[in-house]
Design a protein around this motif. Structure first.
Motif, PDB file in Angstrom:
ATOM      1  N   MET A   1     -29.845  -2.911  19.917  1.00  0.00           N
ATOM      2  CA  MET A   1     -27.809  -2.965  19.941  1.00  0.00           C
ATOM      3  C   MET A   1     -27.899  -3.174  18.522  1.00  0.00           C
ATOM      4  N   GLU A   2     -26.866  -3.097  17.806  1.00  0.00           N
ATOM      5  CA  GLU A   2     -25.950  -2.848  16.771  1.00  0.00           C
ATOM      6  C   GLU A   2     -25.467  -4.206  17.141  1.00  0.00           C
ATOM      7  N   LYS A   3     -25.511  -5.361  15.658  1.00  0.00           N
ATOM      8  CA  LYS A   3     -24.713  -6.418  15.348  1.00  0.00           C
ATOM      9  C   LYS A   3     -23.753  -6.490  15.848  1.00  0.00           C
ATOM     10  N   THR A   4     -22.895  -6.977  16.252  1.00  0.00           N
ATOM     11  CA  THR A   4     -21.727  -7.114  16.314  1.00  0.00           C
ATOM     12  C   THR A   4     -20.445  -7.992  15.373  1.00  0.00           C
ATOM     13  N   THR A   5     -19.695  -7.659  14.440  1.00  0.00           N
ATOM     14  CA  THR A   5     -19.151  -8.708  13.656  1.00  0.00           C
ATOM     15  C   THR A   5     -17.993  -8.286  14.171  1.00  0.00           C
ATOM     16  N   LEU A   6     -18.118  -9.817  14.430  1.00  0.00           N
ATOM     17  CA  LEU A   6     -16.168 -10.701  14.604  1.00  0.00           C
ATOM     18  C   LEU A   6     -15.856 -11.370  13.882  1.00  0.00           C
ATOM     19  N   ASN A   7     -15.218 -10.503  12.880  1.00  0.00           N
ATOM     20  CA  ASN A   7     -15.391 -11.955  11.745  1.00  0.00           C
ATOM     21  C   ASN A   7     -13.635 -11.951  12.291  1.00  0.00           C
ATOM     22  N   TYR A   8     -11.919 -12.360  12.446  1.00  0.00           N
ATOM     23  CA  TYR A   8     -10.732 -11.716  12.732  1.00  0.00           C
ATOM     24  C   TYR A   8     -10.132 -12.808  14.010  1.00  0.00           C
ATOM     25  N   LEU A   9      -9.509 -13.049  13.925  1.00  0.00           N
ATOM     26  CA  LEU A   9      -8.257 -13.763  14.862  1.00  0.00           C
ATOM     27  C   LEU A   9      -7.546 -12.721  14.838  1.00  0.00           C
ATOM     28  N   TRP A  10      -7.113 -13.237  16.378  1.00  0.00           N
ATOM     29  CA  TRP A  10      -6.052 -12.415  17.242  1.00  0.00           C
ATOM     30  C   TRP A  10      -4.642 -13.422  17.138  1.00  0.00           C
ATOM     31  N   ILE A  11      -3.329 -12.816  17.033  1.00  0.00           N
ATOM     32  CA  ILE A  11      -2.171 -13.147  16.311  1.00  0.00           C
ATOM     33  C   ILE A  11      -1.271 -11.812  16.675  1.00  0.00           C
ATOM     34  N   ASN A  12      -0.283 -12.096  17.298  1.00  0.00           N
ATOM     35  CA  ASN A  12       0.942 -11.424  17.840  1.00  0.00           C
ATOM     36  C   ASN A  12       0.239  -9.552  17.569  1.00  0.00           C
ATOM     37  N   GLY A  13      -1.443  -9.975  18.742  1.00  0.00           N
ATOM     38  CA  GLY A  13      -1.574  -8.307  18.795  1.00  0.00           C
ATOM     39  C   GLY A  13      -2.440  -7.722  17.718  1.00  0.00           C
ATOM     40  N   ARG A 181     -17.201 -16.433  17.935  1.00  0.00           N
ATOM     41  CA  ARG A 181     -17.562 -15.409  18.438  1.00  0.00           C
ATOM     42  C   ARG A 181     -16.890 -15.137  19.935  1.00  0.00           C
ATOM     43  N   ILE A 182     -17.968 -15.707  20.929  1.00  0.00           N
ATOM     44  CA  ILE A 182     -17.783 -14.536  22.614  1.00  0.00           C
ATOM     45  C   ILE A 182     -15.898 -15.117  22.782  1.00  0.00           C
ATOM     46  N   ALA A 183     -15.392 -15.759  22.021  1.00  0.00           N
ATOM     47  CA  ALA A 183     -14.234 -15.987  22.285  1.00  0.00           C
ATOM     48  C   ALA A 183     -13.127 -14.890  22.079  1.00  0.00           C
ATOM     49  N   ILE A 184     -13.479 -14.408  20.043  1.00  0.00           N
ATOM     50  CA  ILE A 184     -13.207 -13.534  20.026  1.00  0.00           C
ATOM     51  C   ILE A 184     -13.497 -12.547  20.630  1.00  0.00           C
ATOM     52  N   ALA A 185     -13.758 -11.865  21.196  1.00  0.00           N
ATOM     53  CA  ALA A 185     -14.482 -10.269  22.130  1.00  0.00           C
ATOM     54  C   ALA A 185     -14.420 -10.884  23.496  1.00  0.00           C
ATOM     55  N   ILE A 186     -13.604 -11.614  24.138  1.00  0.00           N
ATOM     56  CA  ILE A 186     -13.335 -11.729  25.467  1.00  0.00           C
ATOM     57  C   ILE A 186     -11.784 -10.896  24.799  1.00  0.00           C
TER      58      ILE A 186
END
Length: 491
Positions: A1-13, A181-186
């Protein structure tokens, strides 16, 4: 599996990045696996703005429409379970089988609250005069700040967010910096449902900055926090400045008490399952085992034999199969947690405790692994009987009388969970009513289910998560008194 990059916030969608970042460490290797945004006051304010603007239209949606988003969210999590579990294990350390179970648990809680949101009922009360009509309705609190821990970083996002959204609230979630990272992915799976922009927002970064911003902003009507008692007390003091609603799930010091009439095989199995889950890093995990002097040696032997069979290692090694991975104990979350376990163990040994098995670091020197450990000859003057161990160490004490062991447990300032094993139905009621804990397990140690209230008393917190009680935490009562005109237009 390719590495998943999760480097962002979620704001206003939307996905938002920042110039400053925080390193995320794999506790099995000590290596940096990703960098996430270091969101500060600016980003938190943007998230609060979005949640505030989204609140009125969201609360006006019918519960059935809100349910549809939540059900789809749960479906998305299950469809991506393996990928999400891999992210969770890589940054938190727990075995992949436990991570898969946690993602499944997320979906279970979300679905339950999707349904429960349709059962927010009011009340009609008899008036005090012929022309008075009294009713009570329940309305969503408003914008909620949800602060989640690192030990169950997926489950706690779901367990807080689902009831808040089902009740009609909007949220700003702040995940733990160790496991963002898991919170971002969820949240990514939540955004894929098409949920209206601003209803759910997520900001990673320093807890002190984000937490303070949530506390200072009067538009944030409620704070829900899971973490240490020390931080919980600070939040409670700050929330008092605005009389802001707050719910806290804090530390624990759960006893497991085994009486001489208990099924010892069952007791040993359930104690080991609980004590060593997530490498002992559970708020409702067993901290001290009290064995009646008549069965102490037999119980200790059974527990030691089971613990010796536990396999320690990385749950994220290349090629590990989620279905057959034999690893049962992963690493502790970081070096500080590892040192804390070592210090508590050293104090116990200096005061006379005997190491029956384990007692040392293990595995790769760059990882935070510790052998699953059982101690006997433990006494109440040892720090690990009063402090939360939060690691894979099981201390065993003895007792003679029922009232004696109750008094032992009452000395703790905590009151989250307590467990005991007996076949005596009279003792079941006596003990369950006397033990000072918010949750009691009798002949079993599994407590976290969506339909039941999870939470503690004393310094273990206030409020509950789970059940309709968990939904009530996000609702306000409003009393309406209507005076009717008579036929002549009078009152």
């Amino acid at each position: 599996m390719e590495k998943t990059t999760l480097n962002y916030l979620w704001i206003n969608g939307e996905k938002i990045s920042t110039s400053e970042t925080i390193d995320v460490i794999n506790p099995a290797t000590g290596e940096v696996i990703d960098q996430v945004p270091n969101g500060c006051e600016k980003e938190t304010k943007l998230a609060i703005n979005a949640a505030y603007e989204a609140f009125k239209p969201w609360k006006k949606l019918t519960p059935g429409k809100r349910e549809a988003y939540l059900v789809k969210w749960a479906d998305n999590l299950l469809e991506n379970r393996d990928e999400l579990a891999a992210i969770l294990t890589e940054e938190q350390g727990k075995p992949i089988s436990e991570s898969r179970g946690e993602i499944e648990g997320c979906a279970t809680f979300i679905r339950w609250y999707a349904e429960e949101g349709k059962r927010v009922y009011g009340e009609v009360i008899t008036g005090s005069s012929e022309n008075q009509r009294i009713s009570v309705i329940k309305q969503p609190v408003g914008v909620c700040g949800l602060i989640t821990p690192w030990n169950f970083p997926g489950a706690m996002v779901a367990r807080k967010t689902a009831p808040a959204l089902a009740a009609g609230c909007t949220v700003v979630v702040k995940p733990a910096s160790e496991t963002p990272r898991i919170a971002i992915a969820i949240f990514e799976q939540l955004m894929k449902t098409g949920i209206p922009a601003g209803v759910a927002n997520l900001v990673t970064g320093k807890a002190s900055v984000i937490g303070e911003t949530l506390l200072e902003d009067r538009r944030v009507k409620k704070i829900s926090f899971t973490g240490s008692t020390e931080i919980g007390k600070q939040l409670m003091k700050r929330a008092a400045d605005q009389v802001k609603r707050i719910s806290l799930e804090l530390g624990g010091n759960a006893p497991a008490i085994v009486f001489p009439d208990a099924n010892l095989d069952l007791a040993a199995e359930k104690i080991v399952d609980n004590k060593f889950e997530n490498c002992g890093q559970m708020c409702n995990g067993i901290n001290v085992i009290y064995a009646h002097e008549e069965i102490k040696e037999k119980l200790t032997e059974k527990i030691v034999n089971l613990v010796k069979e536990l396999k320690v290692g990385s749950g994220s090694v290349p090629g590990s199969d989620p279905g057959t991975d034999p690893i049962q104990i992963g690493p502790l979350v970081n070096e500080a947690a590892l040192k804390n376990v070592e210090e508590l163990l050293q104090d116990a040994k200096e005061k006379g405790a005997t190491v029956e098995t384990g007692g040392e670091r293990t595995g790769d020197s760059t990882g935070y692994f510790f052998q699953p450990t059982v101690l006997s000859d433990v006494t109440l003057d040892m720090k690990l009987t009063q402090d939360e161990i939060f690691g894979p160490v099981a201390p065993i004490l003895s007792f003679q009388r029922e009232q004696e062991v109750v008094e032992f447990t009452e000395k703790s300032p905590y009151g989250l969970a307590a467990y005991f094993f007996t076949r005596d139905v009279n003792r079941v009621y006596r003990m369950a009513e006397e033990l000072d804990s918010g949750m009691i397990g009798v002949n079993g140690t599994s407590l976290s289910v969506p339909q039941a209230p999870f939470g503690g008393i004393k310094e273990s917190g206030i409020g509950r998560e789970g059940g309709f009680y968990g939904l009530e935490e996000f609702l306000e009562l409003k009393y309406i008194s209507l005076t009717l005109e008579n036929e002549e237009g009078g009152y």
